[in-house]
Design a protein around this motif. Structure first.
Motif, PDB file in Angstrom:
ATOM      1  N   UNK A 174       4.620  15.996  -4.408  1.00 57.33           N
ATOM      2  CA  UNK A 174       4.131  14.941  -5.303  1.00 57.33           C
ATOM      3  C   UNK A 174       5.148  13.810  -5.390  1.00 57.33           C
ATOM      4  N   UNK A 175       6.422  14.184  -5.474  1.00 54.13           N
ATOM      5  CA  UNK A 175       7.480  13.172  -5.528  1.00 54.13           C
ATOM      6  C   UNK A 175       7.496  12.337  -4.254  1.00 54.13           C
ATOM      7  N   UNK A 176       7.318  12.964  -3.113  1.00 56.93           N
ATOM      8  CA  UNK A 176       7.308  12.241  -1.837  1.00 56.93           C
ATOM      9  C   UNK A 176       6.126  11.273  -1.778  1.00 56.93           C
ATOM     10  N   UNK A 177       4.951  11.730  -2.259  1.00 57.57           N
ATOM     11  CA  UNK A 177       3.758  10.867  -2.251  1.00 57.57           C
ATOM     12  C   UNK A 177       3.957   9.651  -3.148  1.00 57.57           C
ATOM     13  N   UNK A 178       4.539   9.870  -4.327  1.00 55.95           N
ATOM     14  CA  UNK A 178       4.771   8.754  -5.255  1.00 55.95           C
ATOM     15  C   UNK A 178       5.786   7.763  -4.683  1.00 55.95           C
ATOM     16  N   UNK A 179       6.778   8.266  -3.981  1.00 56.32           N
ATOM     17  CA  UNK A 179       7.746   7.375  -3.338  1.00 56.32           C
ATOM     18  C   UNK A 179       7.087   6.542  -2.243  1.00 56.32           C
ATOM     19  N   UNK A 180       6.133   7.155  -1.530  1.00 51.13           N
ATOM     20  CA  UNK A 180       5.367   6.392  -0.533  1.00 51.13           C
ATOM     21  C   UNK A 180       4.609   5.250  -1.205  1.00 51.13           C
ATOM     22  N   UNK A 181       3.942   5.558  -2.329  1.00 54.69           N
ATOM     23  CA  UNK A 181       3.144   4.548  -3.046  1.00 54.69           C
ATOM     24  C   UNK A 181       4.044   3.416  -3.549  1.00 54.69           C
ATOM     25  N   UNK A 182       5.283   3.759  -3.926  1.00 56.25           N
ATOM     26  CA  UNK A 182       6.207   2.743  -4.442  1.00 56.25           C
ATOM     27  C   UNK A 182       6.681   1.784  -3.351  1.00 56.25           C
ATOM     28  N   UNK A 183       6.346   2.075  -2.112  1.00 53.40           N
ATOM     29  CA  UNK A 183       6.687   1.156  -1.019  1.00 53.40           C
ATOM     30  C   UNK A 183       5.484   0.319  -0.581  1.00 53.40           C
ATOM     31  N   UNK A 184       4.339   0.530  -1.208  1.00 55.59           N
ATOM     32  CA  UNK A 184       3.144  -0.238  -0.844  1.00 55.59           C
ATOM     33  C   UNK A 184       3.245  -1.686  -1.333  1.00 55.59           C
ATOM     34  N   UNK A 185       2.572  -2.610  -0.652  1.00 49.81           N
ATOM     35  CA  UNK A 185       2.406  -3.960  -1.221  1.00 49.81           C
ATOM     36  C   UNK A 185       1.447  -3.894  -2.405  1.00 49.81           C
ATOM     37  N   UNK A 186       1.451  -4.923  -3.232  1.00 48.31           N
ATOM     38  CA  UNK A 186       0.515  -4.974  -4.369  1.00 48.31           C
ATOM     39  C   UNK A 186      -0.915  -5.103  -3.849  1.00 48.31           C
ATOM     40  N   UNK A 187      -1.912  -4.697  -4.645  1.00 47.55           N
ATOM     41  CA  UNK A 187      -3.324  -4.801  -4.225  1.00 47.55           C
ATOM     42  C   UNK A 187      -3.791  -6.254  -4.241  1.00 47.55           C
ATOM     43  N   UNK A 188      -3.383  -6.995  -3.238  1.00 46.41           N
ATOM     44  CA  UNK A 188      -3.632  -8.435  -3.192  1.00 46.41           C
ATOM     45  C   UNK A 188      -5.062  -8.715  -2.739  1.00 46.41           C
ATOM     46  N   UNK A 189      -5.895  -9.348  -3.589  1.00 39.05           N
ATOM     47  CA  UNK A 189      -7.298  -9.606  -3.227  1.00 39.05           C
ATOM     48  C   UNK A 189      -7.436 -10.433  -1.956  1.00 39.05           C
TER      49      UNK A 189
END
Length: 598
Positions: A189-204
């Protein structure tokens, strides 16, 4: 964002030069913001937190893990998440079950929204903006037999808490993360959350590649500039792009045909009930069917935003239970999805109840079921159908029913059936809303009435009777084949929360447009010539007013032309330059509005 008509009625009285208006940083995206990124900033653009809810023999349902650990949830919010993350005991959900719930944010608590999300909110369609007063919970629940446990079952939910209504996206994300988590526990779970923290913002408007646990999801976040009814699928994966394993055609849409299959013959009546904000209860055998149906109902009037409350999965433990089940007043404008048999008795005074059984497979042809009287609804075991005394304003559209039935008989793919039904609802909603858009556009003052030296003119007031008169020549009969009492439908709609929400947004948009036109008119003036006959006091007063205008434009993100704000700053500096040095020093000192906005 209001529904456009083919004539773009909201812009009829405005200059075509508005095409130079563009979203701030539309090309650069959120990554180009000057603000430094802090830990979990990117994560918080997508999620508030991730929770693990388990079952304790002594405590019952309990939150075992909250990640990131710094996430803030009140005790009341934790209790809501606990009860909403498990199916009712009568549901008998063995194996893996996914569903969605929605609950109010605790009163008096303000959680800051991710700065990038706040900056980009204006480019999202109105029905996809983040929800400031509610959280969505996306659940992956697993219940399997386990003889090593006292209860005899392993029962646990992985729950993603977010303000974003990206139903399809978060359910797809959970399908990747939850099975791994149940096998490997918290480090996963920690690894998945760290992956998400590297995503760009949900830019429309952007197609995003989102790496998660060794694979890549490709999605496109819809924009308010998209043409309604078009699904702009994420760009096709290149054959050599082996990492991309999930391409989502939509981040938010549920399968409408699957949702409405149990009450197939009443889709048009249900559209009216949702449009008018009528109190609705969906009684279903499981949280997944409950939440899917409620979300389908809310989206059937898209791109009009449903402005009342809705609860895809509602339980007797909900903090609004008493508020929504009291008999001392009329039921509120809300759509509730329930599974507990207790509600069949508690909510039998509600005017409209949809009872669904197990959702049919795409190949099954549903039987035609008449609308039943409410007195026939006694228990959750009652036959599936719609229980209501409501008489639709519009005549039933037999063509769409025949078209979908033919699709079932010919085993047309479910995605195609869904696309047909979604297009039908879109066209119906557009036919209804375009006359309103056209009338509201007529409330806009003429551009020639805007003077730079007077306050912006006001919008004309909305007159129900004036609007009704316009329907004879420019009503929905121009775009819809449906007959019926359209006038009666409009009269009821004008009293509904959906009209109130829609008109408030349109009025705000048009008022901001007037402010923007006023600002542009000011910038076109020769201010240096204007102030030649001004006293120092009058000139200082003009500077302060111009600064206020500048701050308002930036604060409210007024839809001005690209160079307007820089021209206004130049005007302010020029006017200040005509004043004595001591006054210039005061007006240009650090921390002044001019310095702060430059």
């Amino acid at each position: 964002m209001a529904l456009p008509s083919p004539e773009k009625p909201a812009d009829l009285l405005l200059n075509e030069s508005d095409s130079s208006v563009s979203p701030v940083d539309a090309q650069n995206g959120p990554g180009h913001s000057e603000q430094p990124l802090l830990p979990w900033d990117r994560f918080s653009c997508w999620l508030h937190c991730v929770c693990v809810v388990g079952f304790d023999l002594e405590l019952g349902q309990a939150v075992e893990v909250i990640y990131p650990h710094s996430s803030k949830l009140s005790d009341k919010e934790k209790i809501s998440i606990c009860y909403l993350s498990f199916p009712d005991s009568n549901s008998g959900c063995l194996g893996d079950t996914q569903f969605c719930f929605r609950f109010r944010q605790a009163a008096g608590k303000k959680i800051p929204i991710c700065y990038a999300l706040d900056h980009l909110e204006r480019d999202a369609p109105i029905f996809l903006k983040s929800d400031p007063g509610h959280f969505y919970g996306y659940v992956y629940f697993r219940q399997v037999r386990d003889k090593t446990l006292k209860r005899g079952y392993f029962q646990k939910s992985l729950v993603m808490i977010s303000r974003l209504p990206y139903v399809n996206f978060f359910h797809s994300l959970l399908k990747l993360i939850a099975p791994e988590y149940f096998e490997k526990s918290e480090p996963c779970l920690e690894a998945a959350c760290n992956d998400i923290d590297r995503w760009p913002a949900p830019f429309p408007g952007k197609t995003l590649s989102l790496p998660i646990m060794g694979v890549v999801m490709k999605v496109r976040i819809p924009s308010c500039y998209d043409k309604p009814g078009t699904i702009q699928i994420a760009q096709s994966c290149q054959q050599d792009d082996a990492q991309v394993s999930v391409v989502l055609p939509t981040v938010h849409e549920v399968d409408l045909f699957r949702c409405f299959c149990p009450v197939f013959f009443h889709i048009q009546m249900l559209w009216e009930l949702v449009l008018l904000g009528e109190p609705l209860v969906v009684m279903a055998p499981s949280p997944s069917e409950s939440s899917e149906t409620v979300l389908g109902l809310v989206s059937c009037i898209s791109p009009l935003k449903y402005s009342s409350d809705f609860r895809p999965y509602f339980t007797i433990h909900d903090s609004e239970f008493k508020e929504y089940t009291t008999r001392t007043q009329a039921p509120p404008s809300v759509i509730l999805g329930v599974t507990n048999p207790f509600f069949a008795k508690t909510l039998q005074h509600w005017p409209h109840i949809i009872r669904i059984g197990d959702m049919k497979q795409a190949g099954d042809i549903p039987k035609q079921v008449k609308v039943k009287k409410l007195k026939n609804l006694k228990t959750l075991d009652s036959k599936p159908g719609v229980y209501s005394a409501y008489k639709p304003f519009l005549n039933k559209d037999e063509e769409i029913i025949k078209q979908l039935q033919k699709g079932l008989q010919q085993k047309r793919p479910s995605a195609a059936q869904n696309a047909i039904l979604r297009r039908y609802f879109l066209e119906l909603t557009q036919s209804f809303i375009i006359p309103l858009e056209r009338y509201v556009a007529s409330l806009m003052p003429l551009q020639k009435s805007i003077s730079p030296w007077k306050n912006p003119p006001q919008l004309k007031p909305f007159s129900q009777e004036e609007f009704m008169k316009t329907l004879e020549k420019t009503g929905p009969q121009l775009t819809s084949r449906l007959k019926g009492d359209w006038i009666g439908l409009y009269r009821h709609f004008l009293k509904s929360p959906n009209f109130d929400g829609w008109f408030r947004r349109r009025r705000k948009e048009m008022t901001q447009k007037l402010e923007a036109l006023h600002l542009e008119a000011l910038c076109d003036e020769d201010l240096q010539l204007r102030i030649q006959n001004h006293t120092e006091v009058e000139t200082v007063d003009l500077v302060l007013k111009l600064k206020d205008k500048l701050m308002q434009a930036e604060r409210e993100r007024l839809p001005v032309k690209a160079d307007t704000l820089s021209r206004l700053r130049t005007h302010i500096e020029t006017v200040i330059g005509t004043l004595p040095e001591d006054l210039q020093g005061i007006l240009l000192k650090p921390g002044s509005p001019q310095e702060a906005t430059s």
